[in-house]
Design a protein around this motif. Structure first.
Motif, PDB file in Angstrom:
ATOM      1  N   ILE A 129       0.826  -1.200   0.000  1.00 26.21           N
ATOM      2  CA  ILE A 129       0.000   0.000   0.000  1.00 26.21           C
ATOM      3  C   ILE A 129       0.863   1.254   0.000  1.00 26.21           C
ATOM      4  O   ILE A 129       0.385   2.337  -0.345  1.00 26.21           O
ATOM      5  N   SER A 169      -5.210  -4.685  -3.314  1.00 22.95           N
ATOM      6  CA  SER A 169      -4.959  -4.224  -1.949  1.00 22.95           C
ATOM      7  C   SER A 169      -5.598  -5.206  -0.973  1.00 22.95           C
ATOM      8  O   SER A 169      -6.761  -5.588  -1.138  1.00 22.95           O
ATOM      9  N   THR A 196      -6.729   1.701   2.705  1.00 24.18           N
ATOM     10  CA  THR A 196      -6.664   2.674   1.606  1.00 24.18           C
ATOM     11  C   THR A 196      -7.998   3.317   1.267  1.00 24.18           C
ATOM     12  O   THR A 196      -8.035   4.383   0.641  1.00 24.18           O
ATOM     13  N   ASP A 235      -5.793  -4.907   2.895  1.00 26.16           N
ATOM     14  CA  ASP A 235      -5.321  -3.896   3.828  1.00 26.16           C
ATOM     15  C   ASP A 235      -6.261  -3.584   4.981  1.00 26.16           C
ATOM     16  O   ASP A 235      -6.097  -2.572   5.656  1.00 26.16           O
TER      17      ASP A 235
END
Length: 257
Positions: A142, A247, A253, A249
């Protein structure tokens, strides 16, 4: 579903952290795993654990920043295994610092491992993948997508990984090679524990909780969770997926405000 039976998978940095999880999960799903790493102890321990569980794994020591070593090791793997079907570019190093705290020597070291190391592996492996098609999976971050404080050199190299991914996907589509990348947020690996012990002695738990809370989901990822996404992307079930970055995460994000 998601079986890798009879697939030969080369995983760089496969001895610890995310790489260890990838190696273990891929072997569980039937792949013949070749761990390419400089950390002999962790790599050999991972190989032993995979074999004890009934899987197939082999360790090949290699410094991926050296083209000569990479050429020798990838050639040996292709000869020994007969082919290469999957390449996971997981090996990488990190650095904490902004522009002014990143020396030319540090930036060279980051670039030589995180970018040129990936280049060396691909340059040696692509001719083997072209023979029957295959899959490349690159480990990004990221840090290549959002601004992270004090990650100048690391972010720079991981942004380069995004460029490598789409270039390989575009140029080798006709050869039946798919290429994707994964961008994790913080993952609880031995690297994180070592980083906290070195930089925050006596405050490890406090800082661990603080770093965990930066993910909206409230914790760091487990290495196995990254490996499961990697398994999908390297399996036949992902045959329509190429040139993409994923991603993983915990909402970092998109959900942070």
């Amino acid at each position: 579903m998601f079986k890798l039976t009879d697939k030969v998978a080369v995983i760089t940095g496969g001895g610890s952290g995310i790489g260890k999880a990838m190696s273990t999960v891929f072997a569980q799903q039937g792949a013949r795993v070749y761990i390419v790493d400089v950390d002999e102890k962790n790599a050999e321990d991972t190989v032993s654990a995979i074999k004890a569980a009934g899987g197939e794994a082999t360790f090949k020591r290699c410094d991926i920043s050296s083209k000569e070593e990479v050429d020798t090791v990838i050639g040996a793997i292709a000869t020994e295994a007969g082919t290469i079907n999957i390449v996971v570019n997981n090996a990488g190093i990190a650095h904490v610092g902004n522009l002014e705290n990143t020396s030319p020597e540090t930036l060279d070291r980051l670039f030589n491992v995180n970018v040129k190391g990936m280049y060396h592996i691909l340059l040696a492996a692509i001719p083997h993948l072209k023979k029957q098609g295959g899959v490349v999976l690159n480990m990004a971050s990221i840090a290549s997508i959002v601004g992270l404080a004090d990650r100048f050199g690391y972010s720079l190299t991981k942004a380069a990984v995004n460029g490598i991914t789409v270039s390989i996907a575009k140029d080798y589509l006709k050869d039946g090679i798919r290429c994707n990348s994964i961008s994790p947020a913080r993952v609880h690996t031995p690297f994180v524990d070592g980083f906290l012990a070195k930089n925050y002695p006596g405050k490890e738990k406090e800082m661990f909780d603080k770093l965990s809370a930066t993910q909206p989901i409230g914790r760091m990822a487990k290495p196995e969770e990254i490996a499961y996404l990697g398994l999908y992307l390297c399996s036949d079930e992902a045959g329509f997926v190429t040139g993409c970055d994923y991603s993983i995460d915990g909402g970092f994000t998109k959900l942070n405000t």
